[in-house]
Design an enzyme around this catalytic site. Structure first.
Site, mmCIF file in Angstrom:
data_model
loop_
_atom_site.group_PDB
_atom_site.id
_atom_site.type_symbol
_atom_site.label_atom_id
_atom_site.label_comp_id
_atom_site.label_asym_id
_atom_site.label_seq_id
_atom_site.Cartn_x
_atom_site.Cartn_y
_atom_site.Cartn_z
ATOM 1 N N ASP A 30 0.836 -1.034 -0.114
ATOM 2 C CA ASP A 30 -0.103 -0.046 0.100
ATOM 3 C C ASP A 30 0.930 1.335 0.078
ATOM 4 O O ASP A 30 1.947 1.298 0.666
ATOM 5 C CB ASP A 30 -0.830 0.036 1.131
ATOM 6 C CG ASP A 30 -2.181 1.121 1.108
ATOM 7 O OD1 ASP A 30 -3.213 0.350 0.976
ATOM 8 O OD2 ASP A 30 -1.918 2.293 1.033
ATOM 9 N N ILE A 31 0.410 2.411 -0.765
ATOM 10 C CA ILE A 31 1.188 3.568 -1.100
ATOM 11 C C ILE A 31 1.300 4.354 0.254
ATOM 12 O O ILE A 31 2.281 5.005 0.615
ATOM 13 C CB ILE A 31 0.837 4.259 -2.264
ATOM 14 C CG1 ILE A 31 1.958 5.215 -2.480
ATOM 15 C CG2 ILE A 31 -0.521 4.833 -1.908
ATOM 16 C CD1 ILE A 31 1.507 5.667 -3.877
ATOM 17 N N GLY A 91 -15.126 3.420 4.366
ATOM 18 C CA GLY A 91 -13.682 3.741 4.146
ATOM 19 C C GLY A 91 -12.936 3.305 2.867
ATOM 20 O O GLY A 91 -11.925 3.606 2.539
ATOM 21 N N GLN A 92 -13.973 2.688 1.984
ATOM 22 C CA GLN A 92 -13.656 2.321 0.602
ATOM 23 C C GLN A 92 -13.230 3.583 -0.250
ATOM 24 O O GLN A 92 -14.158 4.393 -0.380
ATOM 25 C CB GLN A 92 -14.327 1.402 -0.146
ATOM 26 C CG GLN A 92 -13.938 1.070 -1.346
ATOM 27 C CD GLN A 92 -14.790 -0.196 -2.032
ATOM 28 O OE1 GLN A 92 -15.992 -0.586 -1.734
ATOM 29 N NE2 GLN A 92 -14.437 -0.540 -3.045
ATOM 30 N N HIS A 98 -10.519 -5.045 -3.042
ATOM 31 C CA HIS A 98 -9.056 -5.472 -2.459
ATOM 32 C C HIS A 98 -9.332 -5.869 -1.181
ATOM 33 O O HIS A 98 -10.095 -5.450 -0.348
ATOM 34 C CB HIS A 98 -8.083 -4.282 -2.559
ATOM 35 C CG HIS A 98 -8.615 -3.040 -1.932
ATOM 36 N ND1 HIS A 98 -9.815 -2.184 -2.702
ATOM 37 C CD2 HIS A 98 -8.585 -2.332 -1.039
ATOM 38 C CE1 HIS A 98 -10.061 -1.203 -2.066
ATOM 39 N NE2 HIS A 98 -9.244 -1.272 -0.890
ATOM 40 N N LEU A 99 -8.122 -6.837 -0.736
ATOM 41 C CA LEU A 99 -8.156 -7.072 0.524
ATOM 42 C C LEU A 99 -6.809 -6.568 1.459
ATOM 43 O O LEU A 99 -5.627 -6.519 0.586
ATOM 44 C CB LEU A 99 -8.106 -8.548 0.470
ATOM 45 C CG LEU A 99 -8.251 -9.536 1.646
ATOM 46 C CD1 LEU A 99 -8.735 -10.827 1.181
ATOM 47 C CD2 LEU A 99 -6.858 -9.816 2.360
ATOM 48 N N HIS A 100 -6.900 -6.030 2.443
ATOM 49 C CA HIS A 100 -5.769 -5.112 3.083
ATOM 50 C C HIS A 100 -5.150 -6.377 3.977
ATOM 51 O O HIS A 100 -5.946 -7.117 4.950
ATOM 52 C CB HIS A 100 -6.439 -4.300 3.983
ATOM 53 C CG HIS A 100 -6.811 -2.859 3.326
ATOM 54 N ND1 HIS A 100 -6.218 -1.933 2.874
ATOM 55 C CD2 HIS A 100 -7.910 -2.760 2.783
ATOM 56 C CE1 HIS A 100 -6.856 -1.055 2.517
ATOM 57 N NE2 HIS A 100 -7.906 -1.580 2.115
HETATM 58 P P1 AMP Z 1 -9.531 1.221 0.571
HETATM 59 O O1 AMP Z 1 -9.464 2.729 1.510
HETATM 60 O O2 AMP Z 1 -10.139 0.284 1.344
HETATM 61 O O3 AMP Z 1 -10.340 1.490 -0.760
HETATM 62 O O4 AMP Z 1 -8.168 1.162 0.259
HETATM 63 C C1 AMP Z 1 -7.505 1.779 -0.714
HETATM 64 C C2 AMP Z 1 -5.974 1.595 -0.404
HETATM 65 O O5 AMP Z 1 -5.306 1.904 -1.638
HETATM 66 C C3 AMP Z 1 -5.661 2.862 0.437
HETATM 67 O O6 AMP Z 1 -5.094 2.087 1.505
HETATM 68 C C4 AMP Z 1 -4.340 3.627 -0.529
HETATM 69 O O7 AMP Z 1 -3.476 3.916 0.258
HETATM 70 C C5 AMP Z 1 -4.164 2.580 -1.514
HETATM 71 N N1 AMP Z 1 -3.829 3.189 -2.656
HETATM 72 C C6 AMP Z 1 -4.157 3.807 -3.435
HETATM 73 N N2 AMP Z 1 -3.421 4.424 -4.409
HETATM 74 C C7 AMP Z 1 -2.349 3.489 -4.408
HETATM 75 C C8 AMP Z 1 -1.354 3.033 -5.229
HETATM 76 N N3 AMP Z 1 -0.998 4.018 -6.589
HETATM 77 N N4 AMP Z 1 -0.363 2.091 -4.906
HETATM 78 C C9 AMP Z 1 -0.710 1.374 -3.933
HETATM 79 N N5 AMP Z 1 -1.476 1.412 -2.910
HETATM 80 C C10 AMP Z 1 -2.298 2.673 -3.368
#
Ligand code: AMP
Ligand code: ZN
Length: 112
Positions: A30-31, A91-92, A98-100
């Site tokens: 994750d970025i 929070g999406q 995607h799965l964290h």
């Molecule tokens: P969510 O809030 O559950 O939709 O998670 C989306 C996640 O994607 C967040 O934790 C962001 O930090 C992550 N994210 C967004 N853009 C990127 C990217 N280019 N590379 C890696 N992670 C990203």
């Protein structure tokens, strides 16, 4: 989807720090990590959210969970948290399912 950031990562149009790559899944860091280990596991098929998953996606959803477990195992993580945010109110922010995989710190319950 043309404007989907995760589809662009899958296509290599946006760089990512890949952790796992298979014909059906991709996992990358994750970025904006919220824990020392914060990995996203995504299907290469564009499904906007868990609400949009169908019975035909059952195997794919199972693969995501097993990939998370295998990544955790490879990294020798014993304690970790798996999260799927579904919908803006949860929070999406990226509408490609995607799965964290979070680990490396103490997590409280219930989540905030
Ligand atoms: P969510 O809030 O559950 O939709 O998670 C989306 C996640 O994607 C967040 O934790 C962001 O930090 C992550 N994210 C967004 N853009 C990127 C990217 N280019 N590379 C890696 N992670 C990203
Ligand atoms: Zn997508």
């Amino acid at each position: 989807m043309n404007d989907c950031i995760f589809c662009k990562i899958i296509k290599g149009e946006i760089p990512s720090q890949k952790v796992y790559d298979s014909p059906t899944l991709l996992a990358f860091k994750d970025i904006h990590p919220v824990s020392p280990v914060h990995i996203l596991i995504i299907p290469k098929k564009h499904i906007p959210s868990l609400s949009d998953a169908a019975a035909a996606d059952q195997a794919l959803l199972g693969e995501m969970l097993l990939a998370a477990k295998n990544i955790a195992s490879e990294k020798e993580l014993s304690d970790y948290r798996i999260i799927i945010n579904n919908g803006r109110g949860s929070g999406q922010t990226v509408f490609h399912i995607h799965l964290h995989l979070l680990s490396g710190r103490l997590f409280t319950w219930p989540p905030g």
